[in-house]
Design an enzyme around this catalytic site. Structure first.
Site, PDB file in Angstrom:
ATOM      1  N   GLY A   1      34.944  -4.769 -21.782  1.00 24.16           N
ATOM      2  CA  GLY A   1      35.482  -4.209 -20.554  1.00 24.16           C
ATOM      3  C   GLY A   1      35.843  -2.753 -20.760  1.00 24.16           C
ATOM      4  O   GLY A   1      36.041  -2.309 -21.905  1.00 24.16           O
TER       5      GLY A   1
ATOM      6  N   GLN B   1      40.487   4.808 -19.119  1.00 23.15           N
ATOM      7  CA  GLN B   1      39.987   4.922 -20.496  1.00 23.15           C
ATOM      8  C   GLN B   1      38.916   5.999 -20.640  1.00 23.15           C
ATOM      9  O   GLN B   1      38.612   6.424 -21.745  1.00 23.15           O
ATOM     10  CB  GLN B   1      39.402   3.580 -20.968  1.00 23.15           C
ATOM     11  CG  GLN B   1      40.460   2.503 -21.150  1.00 23.15           C
ATOM     12  CD  GLN B   1      39.836   1.270 -21.762  1.00 23.15           C
ATOM     13  OE1 GLN B   1      39.265   0.450 -21.061  1.00 23.15           O
ATOM     14  NE2 GLN B   1      39.915   1.151 -23.090  1.00 23.15           N
TER      15      GLN B   1
ATOM     16  N   CYS C   1      41.250  -3.001 -28.310  1.00 23.95           N
ATOM     17  CA  CYS C   1      41.071  -2.071 -27.188  1.00 23.95           C
ATOM     18  C   CYS C   1      40.356  -0.820 -27.688  1.00 23.95           C
ATOM     19  O   CYS C   1      40.719  -0.284 -28.736  1.00 23.95           O
ATOM     20  CB  CYS C   1      42.448  -1.717 -26.619  1.00 23.95           C
ATOM     21  SG  CYS C   1      42.370  -0.594 -25.208  1.00 23.95           S
ATOM     22  N   LEU C   2      39.367  -0.362 -26.912  1.00 23.58           N
ATOM     23  CA  LEU C   2      38.645   0.852 -27.291  1.00 23.58           C
ATOM     24  C   LEU C   2      39.571   2.060 -27.370  1.00 23.58           C
ATOM     25  O   LEU C   2      39.289   3.014 -28.087  1.00 23.58           O
ATOM     26  CB  LEU C   2      37.537   1.151 -26.269  1.00 23.58           C
ATOM     27  CG  LEU C   2      36.341   0.196 -26.254  1.00 23.58           C
ATOM     28  CD1 LEU C   2      35.402   0.577 -25.118  1.00 23.58           C
ATOM     29  CD2 LEU C   2      35.611   0.226 -27.582  1.00 23.58           C
TER      30      LEU C   2
ATOM     31  N   HIS D   1      43.531  -7.697 -19.088  1.00 26.45           N
ATOM     32  CA  HIS D   1      43.516  -6.513 -19.961  1.00 26.45           C
ATOM     33  C   HIS D   1      43.078  -5.275 -19.166  1.00 26.45           C
ATOM     34  O   HIS D   1      43.723  -4.213 -19.240  1.00 26.45           O
ATOM     35  CB  HIS D   1      42.563  -6.780 -21.142  1.00 26.45           C
ATOM     36  CG  HIS D   1      42.488  -5.668 -22.144  1.00 26.45           C
ATOM     37  ND1 HIS D   1      42.909  -5.808 -23.449  1.00 26.45           N
ATOM     38  CD2 HIS D   1      42.015  -4.404 -22.034  1.00 26.45           C
ATOM     39  CE1 HIS D   1      42.710  -4.652 -24.090  1.00 26.45           C
ATOM     40  NE2 HIS D   1      42.155  -3.797 -23.256  1.00 26.45           N
ATOM     41  N   GLU D   2      41.988  -5.411 -18.402  1.00 29.45           N
ATOM     42  CA  GLU D   2      41.456  -4.249 -17.659  1.00 29.45           C
ATOM     43  C   GLU D   2      42.363  -3.864 -16.496  1.00 29.45           C
ATOM     44  O   GLU D   2      42.581  -2.673 -16.239  1.00 29.45           O
ATOM     45  CB  GLU D   2      40.037  -4.536 -17.159  1.00 29.45           C
ATOM     46  CG  GLU D   2      39.024  -4.848 -18.256  1.00 29.45           C
ATOM     47  CD  GLU D   2      39.043  -3.857 -19.411  1.00 29.45           C
ATOM     48  OE1 GLU D   2      39.293  -2.660 -19.186  1.00 29.45           O
ATOM     49  OE2 GLU D   2      38.824  -4.277 -20.558  1.00 29.45           O
TER      50      GLU D   2
ATOM     51  N   HIS E   1      45.177  -1.785 -17.620  1.00 33.42           N
ATOM     52  CA  HIS E   1      44.830  -0.369 -17.806  1.00 33.42           C
ATOM     53  C   HIS E   1      44.991   0.414 -16.508  1.00 33.42           C
ATOM     54  O   HIS E   1      45.389   1.573 -16.510  1.00 33.42           O
ATOM     55  CB  HIS E   1      43.374  -0.233 -18.280  1.00 33.42           C
ATOM     56  CG  HIS E   1      43.196  -0.359 -19.767  1.00 33.42           C
ATOM     57  ND1 HIS E   1      43.872   0.438 -20.673  1.00 33.42           N
ATOM     58  CD2 HIS E   1      42.391  -1.162 -20.505  1.00 33.42           C
ATOM     59  CE1 HIS E   1      43.504   0.112 -21.908  1.00 33.42           C
ATOM     60  NE2 HIS E   1      42.608  -0.859 -21.835  1.00 33.42           N
TER      61      HIS E   1
HETATM   62 ZN   LIG Z   1      41.654  -1.748 -23.443  1.00 33.80          ZN
END
Ligand SMILES: [Zn+2]
Length: 184
Positions: free
Chosen positions: A49, A54, A102-103, A144-145, A148
């Site tokens: 995701g 991000q 997480c990226l 999670h998304e 963000h």
């Molecule tokens: Zn993340």
């Protein structure tokens, strides 16, 4: 298409509440290009995701996909989805715990509690209505998304920071299967 630069923890954009998008904005060529770029960026970094903040875009938009993911081979696949202005409602108080990465927080993993099932109401990339119930891993990725888009990261959801670990140590001490060292 282009691979976008990913914002890392500490960049203020990750802590801002992202702005919603109108249907007219969604249909604009620049938004459609952003969506293609977000999908390409998610694939490049082997994520499941990616949310607008991000990639330094403070708008309520995220992409997700989990198609026989190398790090989640036992998970039910998630088809490629674009979610815009998502609203999540837990189906019950039941929570599940699992590892998350997480990226934007490279090289870390931590055990994170999430609602086991949620209702998703959102718009898709053509402005169409999405209304579905997600369970398990799909529900986790959605939470999670959507976090963000509201200025939150998984660390804020962890109730026990003692499980926070670097990927290499996670592979060495916590993982029983094949070690994996790439960030998610
Ligand atoms: Zn993340």
């Amino acid at each position: 298409m282009a691979i976008l630069k990913v914002a890392r923890l500490g960049h203020p954009v990750l802590r801002r509440v992202a702005e919603p998008m109108s249907r007219a904005e969604i249909l604009r060529p620049e938004t459609q290009r952003l969506i293609d770029d977000m999908v390409e960026t998610m694939h490049e970094y082997i994520g499941v995701g990616l949310a607008g903040p991000q990639v330094h875009v403070s708008r309520q938009i995220a992409v997700l996909e989990c198609d026989a993911h190398p790090r989640h081979p036992d998970m039910t696949p998630i088809p490629l989805m674009v979610i815009i202005n998502p609203v999540l409602t837990p189906i019950s108080d039941e929570k599940a715990t699992d590892w998350e990465g997480c990226l934007s927080i490279p090289d870390f993993r931590g055990v994170t509690p999430r609602y086991a099932a949620v209702r998703l109401e959102a718009l898709g990339r053509k402005g169409e209505r999405i209304d579905l119930v997600a369970k398990d891993f799909f529900a986790r990725v959605l939470q999670h998304e959507t976090d963000h888009l509201n200025g939150k990261v998984y660390l804020d959801r962890m109730d026990d920071l003692t499980t926070l670990c670097h990927l290499q140590e996670w592979s060495r001490f916590w993982l029983r299967e094949e070690p994996e060292q790439e960030p998610e």
